[in-house]
Scaffold this motif. Structure first.
Motif, PDB file in Angstrom:
ATOM      1  N   TYR A  18      62.680  74.174  77.682  1.00 50.33           N
ATOM      2  CA  TYR A  18      63.870  73.775  78.431  1.00 50.33           C
ATOM      3  C   TYR A  18      63.971  72.256  78.452  1.00 50.33           C
ATOM      4  CZ  TYR A  18      60.794  72.577  82.301  1.00 50.33           C
ATOM      5  OH  TYR A  18      59.817  72.007  83.069  1.00 50.33           O
ATOM      6  N   ILE A  19      65.157  71.790  78.822  1.00 43.53           N
ATOM      7  CA  ILE A  19      65.417  70.369  79.051  1.00 43.53           C
ATOM      8  C   ILE A  19      65.767  70.243  80.521  1.00 43.53           C
ATOM      9  CG2 ILE A  19      66.966  68.440  78.536  1.00 43.53           C
ATOM     10  CD1 ILE A  19      67.389  69.792  75.761  1.00 43.53           C
ATOM     11  N   ASP A  20      64.982  69.483  81.261  1.00 43.34           N
ATOM     12  CA  ASP A  20      65.222  69.366  82.696  1.00 43.34           C
ATOM     13  C   ASP A  20      66.520  68.614  82.972  1.00 43.34           C
ATOM     14  OD1 ASP A  20      64.473  69.867  85.412  1.00 43.34           O
ATOM     15  OD2 ASP A  20      64.011  67.734  85.564  1.00 43.34           O
ATOM     16  N   ILE A  21      66.733  67.493  82.301  1.00 41.83           N
ATOM     17  CA  ILE A  21      67.963  66.725  82.504  1.00 41.83           C
ATOM     18  C   ILE A  21      68.366  66.064  81.190  1.00 41.83           C
ATOM     19  CG2 ILE A  21      66.774  64.652  83.328  1.00 41.83           C
ATOM     20  CD1 ILE A  21      69.233  64.346  85.290  1.00 41.83           C
ATOM     21  N   LEU A  22      69.654  66.159  80.888  1.00 39.27           N
ATOM     22  CA  LEU A  22      70.222  65.546  79.697  1.00 39.27           C
ATOM     23  C   LEU A  22      71.257  64.533  80.145  1.00 39.27           C
ATOM     24  CD1 LEU A  22      70.628  65.481  76.582  1.00 39.27           C
ATOM     25  CD2 LEU A  22      72.369  67.259  76.914  1.00 39.27           C
TER      26      LEU A  22
END
Length: 97
Positions: A18-22
């Protein structure tokens, strides 16, 4: 000419779950980035987008809503300033991702 890599390529290259914040700040090309997120949208928890116009704000917001994100905060929604940040959360429950 600028070298680039897509978010999908980054996820694959680093085997990211996953990507926590983009953070998207690409000086008016935000719509192109949002369009490219379709294959990995379920892996992104939060997105912050710097907007540069009302029209682009609406295009980006519509695109992210279609991908399952919810606009939770908008910096200076009155548009008194030329730009501001939009904050989105993935509305798909994490267990469903």
């Amino acid at each position: 000419m600028v070298r680039s890599i897509t978010v999908e390529q980054i996820v694959a290259q680093y085997s990211s779950r996953y990507i926590d914040i983009l953070k998207i700040d690409v000086e008016g090309m935000e719509d192109e980035i949002v369009k490219s997120l379709t294959p990995v949208a379920g892996k992104i928890r939060k997105i912050v987008v710097e907007r540069h116009s009302k029209d682009l704000r609406n295009i980006v917001t519509d695109g992210l809503l279609r991908l399952g994100f919810e606009l939770v905060y908008e910096e200076d929604p009155s548009f008194e300033q030329y730009y501001g940040d939009l904050y989105f959360l993935n509305s798909i429950p994490e267990t469903a991702r």
